[in-house]
Design a protein around this motif. Structure first.
Motif, PDB file in Angstrom:
ATOM      1  N   LEU A 101       0.841  -1.192   0.000  1.00  0.00           N
ATOM      2  CA  LEU A 101       0.000   0.000   0.000  1.00  0.00           C
ATOM      3  C   LEU A 101       0.879   1.246   0.000  1.00  0.00           C
ATOM      4  N   PRO A 102       0.361   2.383  -0.473  1.00  0.00           N
ATOM      5  CA  PRO A 102       1.150   3.623  -0.419  1.00  0.00           C
ATOM      6  C   PRO A 102       1.581   3.936   1.003  1.00  0.00           C
ATOM      7  N   VAL A 103       2.792   4.414   1.148  1.00  0.00           N
ATOM      8  CA  VAL A 103       3.302   4.788   2.461  1.00  0.00           C
ATOM      9  C   VAL A 103       2.663   6.106   2.875  1.00  0.00           C
ATOM     10  N   PRO A 104       2.074   6.195   4.054  1.00  0.00           N
ATOM     11  CA  PRO A 104       1.465   7.456   4.493  1.00  0.00           C
ATOM     12  C   PRO A 104       2.487   8.593   4.492  1.00  0.00           C
ATOM     13  N   GLU A 105       2.070   9.726   3.978  1.00  0.00           N
ATOM     14  CA  GLU A 105       2.969  10.881   3.913  1.00  0.00           C
ATOM     15  C   GLU A 105       3.239  11.477   5.284  1.00  0.00           C
ATOM     16  N   GLU A 106       2.248  11.458   6.153  1.00  0.00           N
ATOM     17  CA  GLU A 106       2.367  12.023   7.497  1.00  0.00           C
ATOM     18  C   GLU A 106       1.233  11.471   8.336  1.00  0.00           C
ATOM     19  N   SER A 107       1.366  11.575   9.626  1.00  0.00           N
ATOM     20  CA  SER A 107       0.301  11.132  10.517  1.00  0.00           C
ATOM     21  C   SER A 107      -0.458  12.342  11.024  1.00  0.00           C
ATOM     22  N   ARG A 108      -1.598  12.088  11.596  1.00  0.00           N
ATOM     23  CA  ARG A 108      -2.454  13.144  12.149  1.00  0.00           C
ATOM     24  C   ARG A 108      -3.140  12.611  13.391  1.00  0.00           C
ATOM     25  N   VAL A 109      -3.788  13.475  14.128  1.00  0.00           N
ATOM     26  CA  VAL A 109      -4.487  13.065  15.350  1.00  0.00           C
ATOM     27  C   VAL A 109      -5.483  11.957  15.048  1.00  0.00           C
ATOM     28  N   HIS A 110      -6.196  12.082  13.961  1.00  0.00           N
ATOM     29  CA  HIS A 110      -7.251  11.124  13.643  1.00  0.00           C
ATOM     30  C   HIS A 110      -6.713   9.707  13.455  1.00  0.00           C
ATOM     31  N   ASP A 111      -5.475   9.587  12.982  1.00  0.00           N
ATOM     32  CA  ASP A 111      -4.913   8.263  12.727  1.00  0.00           C
ATOM     33  C   ASP A 111      -4.701   7.454  13.996  1.00  0.00           C
TER      34      ASP A 111
ATOM     35  N   SER B 144     -20.478   0.692   7.660  1.00  0.00           N
ATOM     36  CA  SER B 144     -20.412   1.611   8.803  1.00  0.00           C
ATOM     37  C   SER B 144     -19.265   2.598   8.647  1.00  0.00           C
ATOM     38  N   TYR B 145     -18.320   2.283   7.726  1.00  0.00           N
ATOM     39  CA  TYR B 145     -16.992   2.878   7.605  1.00  0.00           C
ATOM     40  C   TYR B 145     -16.163   2.440   8.829  1.00  0.00           C
ATOM     41  N   SER B 146     -14.888   2.423   8.663  1.00  0.00           N
ATOM     42  CA  SER B 146     -14.001   1.953   9.728  1.00  0.00           C
ATOM     43  C   SER B 146     -13.689   3.026  10.762  1.00  0.00           C
ATOM     44  N   LYS B 147     -14.101   4.272  10.474  1.00  0.00           N
ATOM     45  CA  LYS B 147     -13.842   5.368  11.404  1.00  0.00           C
ATOM     46  C   LYS B 147     -15.041   6.309  11.449  1.00  0.00           C
ATOM     47  N   ASN B 148     -15.257   6.905  12.622  1.00  0.00           N
ATOM     48  CA  ASN B 148     -16.241   7.969  12.763  1.00  0.00           C
ATOM     49  C   ASN B 148     -15.563   9.321  12.532  1.00  0.00           C
ATOM     50  N   TYR B 149     -16.132  10.389  13.050  1.00  0.00           N
ATOM     51  CA  TYR B 149     -15.728  11.770  12.757  1.00  0.00           C
ATOM     52  C   TYR B 149     -16.086  12.089  11.290  1.00  0.00           C
ATOM     53  N   TYR B 150     -15.633  13.252  10.819  1.00  0.00           N
ATOM     54  CA  TYR B 150     -15.953  13.622   9.427  1.00  0.00           C
ATOM     55  C   TYR B 150     -14.900  13.005   8.496  1.00  0.00           C
TER      56      TYR B 150
ATOM     57  N   ALA C 272     -14.063  26.446  16.439  1.00  0.00           N
ATOM     58  CA  ALA C 272     -13.177  25.349  16.059  1.00  0.00           C
ATOM     59  C   ALA C 272     -11.850  25.875  15.517  1.00  0.00           C
ATOM     60  N   ASP C 273     -10.848  24.979  15.501  1.00  0.00           N
ATOM     61  CA  ASP C 273      -9.503  25.396  15.084  1.00  0.00           C
ATOM     62  C   ASP C 273      -9.214  25.168  13.606  1.00  0.00           C
ATOM     63  N   GLY C 274     -10.192  24.689  12.859  1.00  0.00           N
ATOM     64  CA  GLY C 274     -10.021  24.533  11.422  1.00  0.00           C
ATOM     65  C   GLY C 274      -9.416  23.220  10.979  1.00  0.00           C
ATOM     66  N   THR C 275      -9.121  22.311  11.906  1.00  0.00           N
ATOM     67  CA  THR C 275      -8.583  21.002  11.524  1.00  0.00           C
ATOM     68  C   THR C 275      -9.696  19.969  11.352  1.00  0.00           C
ATOM     69  N   ILE C 276     -10.938  20.381  11.526  1.00  0.00           N
ATOM     70  CA  ILE C 276     -12.108  19.501  11.428  1.00  0.00           C
ATOM     71  C   ILE C 276     -11.934  18.318  12.397  1.00  0.00           C
ATOM     72  N   ASN C 277     -11.703  18.673  13.649  1.00  0.00           N
ATOM     73  CA  ASN C 277     -11.554  17.682  14.731  1.00  0.00           C
ATOM     74  C   ASN C 277     -10.418  16.702  14.469  1.00  0.00           C
ATOM     75  N   GLY C 278      -9.308  17.211  13.946  1.00  0.00           N
ATOM     76  CA  GLY C 278      -8.139  16.355  13.775  1.00  0.00           C
ATOM     77  C   GLY C 278      -8.117  15.551  12.497  1.00  0.00           C
ATOM     78  N   ILE C 279      -9.099  15.749  11.608  1.00  0.00           N
ATOM     79  CA  ILE C 279      -9.041  15.108  10.298  1.00  0.00           C
ATOM     80  C   ILE C 279      -7.865  15.685   9.501  1.00  0.00           C
ATOM     81  N   LEU C 280      -7.614  16.972   9.686  1.00  0.00           N
ATOM     82  CA  LEU C 280      -6.477  17.648   9.066  1.00  0.00           C
ATOM     83  C   LEU C 280      -5.448  18.002  10.130  1.00  0.00           C
ATOM     84  N   ASN C 281      -4.253  18.318   9.701  1.00  0.00           N
ATOM     85  CA  ASN C 281      -3.199  18.734  10.639  1.00  0.00           C
ATOM     86  C   ASN C 281      -3.117  20.241  10.802  1.00  0.00           C
TER      87      ASN C 281
END
Length: 476
Positions: free
Chosen positions: A29-39, A122-128, A293-302
């Motif tokens: 699989l593609p190597v993740p470019e970076e991690s985030r809170v949501h991960d 159900s999708y494997s994750k909640n949040y947006y 909110a801080d604009g990261t959409i609850n940690g979906i973005l960094n």
């Protein structure tokens, strides 16, 4: 055949527990470019809630299967007289809890009684997490015949696959048919048509709307924002509400009248049912609960993705900018997003998949006129993007006279689905509403054509309670 998997997609399926066939691809699989809170978040699918009963008051015999695939729960229903076509259903936002859940489509009865199979994840994750929604829905579509075989029924690959979803699921359904998604998704499915209902069709522009509403409210209340994010917004909220409403959210103060005018334009302009939607407390509460909110959409973005610098506020029905509007647009606090906070990626879809308006299959949308949460403006943005890319020939949009978020009758959704299916299968483009012409949208009878107020056996009781209280159509 409309369904394909790339070699990378094939490995993704293997890693999700779909392997087992000799010769399966073995690429990484593609190597993740970076991690985030949501991960780092974990979720669980309570399997006890997956099984579902046969439809009440239906003579149609079906096979019904449920289980877990790649950490996501699923439900599948296939009529005994299957017509060879599959509908993937994508549910809306369910919050930030740990438990996942699967939702049956509102049009379930219509689907099975007309021979369609349907499947929902159900999708494997909640949040947006629209990215997970697309990938897990596609993975389930790719696994459809394998699951059927494991459950004891041999099925051919679907000859057509459609996708239909509501709210965040509408975002998923619209993104699923985008050219960018077809290029960058790990699990690739070529859908034959889509029906996004009450969908987030402007993708991240929804969150810009939330931010624009908040900063306008602070300005009109005499407590303008000066920094981003607003510190301790919840402590400020009671004073803001008192300054803008004499009775929240039904009766506004003079400054609240200005806010309401601004919000009317932010949500799609003058139109029927706006007033009724603006006065719904649950929708206003949902919006206000998200302010600050801080604009990261609850940690979906960094990084912060909110940007209100391009928004032009209007306070009246004249499209020309008045002196008051010019002063407001000059003085209101502006939020500037971080460049590329939601950029394209080398490791799959964007973290919030784009709805660019680049598609080449039939798409039929529905949207309620009074929705304050995912506003009618989403339809206008989608239309603008589709026209800019020459995709508007594949787009039909319909307005529904209802005040809340996704409060459609089942019949309205059935009509939209069947319009898309007839278009795709028979080549006759259905009719729709003009969502762009201000004078048309503002007409008191706008939305009458496709509104169906008669309750059916699968409608919630609220339909029969709310619809009669709305302004009546004088023509249809």
């Amino acid at each position: 055949m409309k369904i394909t998997a790339t070699r990378a997609g094939a490995l993704a399926l293997a890693l999700l527990g779909l392997a087992g066939c000799a010769g399966q691809a073995s690429r990484q699989l593609p190597v993740p470019e970076e991690s985030r809170v949501h991960d780092s978040r974990s979720f669980r699918m309570p399997e006890a809630g997956l099984a579902f009963p046969a439809l009440a008051s239906s003579s149609i015999e079906t096979d019904r299967w449920s289980g877990v695939l790649g950490g996501a729960g699923y439900r599948i229903e296939v009529p005994k007289n299957w017509n060879g076509m599959l509908v993937m259903y994508t549910h809306g936002y369910v919050g930030t809890g740990q438990d996942l859940r699967v939702t049956n489509p509102e049009v379930r009865r219509h689907l099975v009684e007309n021979g369609y199979a349907w499947a929902a994840s159900s999708y494997s994750k909640n949040y947006y997490d629209v990215r997970a929604g697309v990938e897990d829905t596609n993975a389930l579509a790719l696994a459809f015949t394998k699951i059927a075989a494991e459950k004891g029924r041999t099925l051919a690959e679907p000859k057509k696959i459609y996708i239909m979803g509501r709210s965040m699921g509408g975002h998923i359904a619209a993104a699923a048919v985008e050219q960018e998604t077809l290029r960058t998704a790990i699990n690739k499915v070529r859908y034959s048509g889509a029906v996004p209902v009450c969908g987030v069709l402007g993708d991240t522009e929804l969150f810009n709307y939330f931010a624009a509403y908040q900063t306008a409210a602070q300005h009109f209340a005499g407590m303008p924002a000066t920094t981003f994010p607003t510190p301790d917004f919840e402590k400020l909220r009671p004073a803001l509400v008192s300054a803008l409403w004499t009775s929240y959210p039904a009766t506004t103060t003079p400054q609240g009248d200005k806010l309401k005018a601004a919000v009317m334009h932010l949500t799609g302009g003058p139109r029927p049912i706006f007033e009724e939607g603006f006065r719904i407390k649950v929708l206003q509460d949902i919006l206000w609960n998200g302010f600050g909110a801080d604009g990261t959409i609850n940690g979906i973005l960094n990084r912060n993705n909110l940007d209100t610098t391009r928004i032009v506020y209007q306070l009246d029905s004249d499209p020309a900018i008045s002196a008051e509007e010019a002063a407001f647009n000059r003085d209101v606090f502006r939020i500037k997003g971080t460049p590329d906070a939601n950029r394209q990626r080398s490791d799959g879809l964007r973290w919030i998949p784009a709805v660019n308006g680049q598609f080449d299959v039939p798409v039929v949308t529905l949207h309620t006129l009074g929705d304050m949460y995912v506003p009618f403006r989403m339809e206008q943005l989608y239309n603008e993007r589709a026209r800019a890319n020459g995709s508007d020939k594949w787009l039909v949009q319909r307005a529904i006279r209802a005040p809340s978020h996704c409060d459609f009758s089942v019949a309205e959704q059935v009509a939209a689905f069947q319009a898309m299916a007839d278009w795709e299968q028979r080549g006759v483009k259905p009719s729709g509403d003009d969502v762009m012409t201000q004078s048309v949208v503002a007409d008191p009878n706008y939305g009458c054509t496709y509104t169906i107020n008669t309750p059916g056996p699968d409608d919630l009781p609220a339909l029969a309670t709310v619809r009669p209280t709305l302004p009546a159509c004088t023509k249809k």
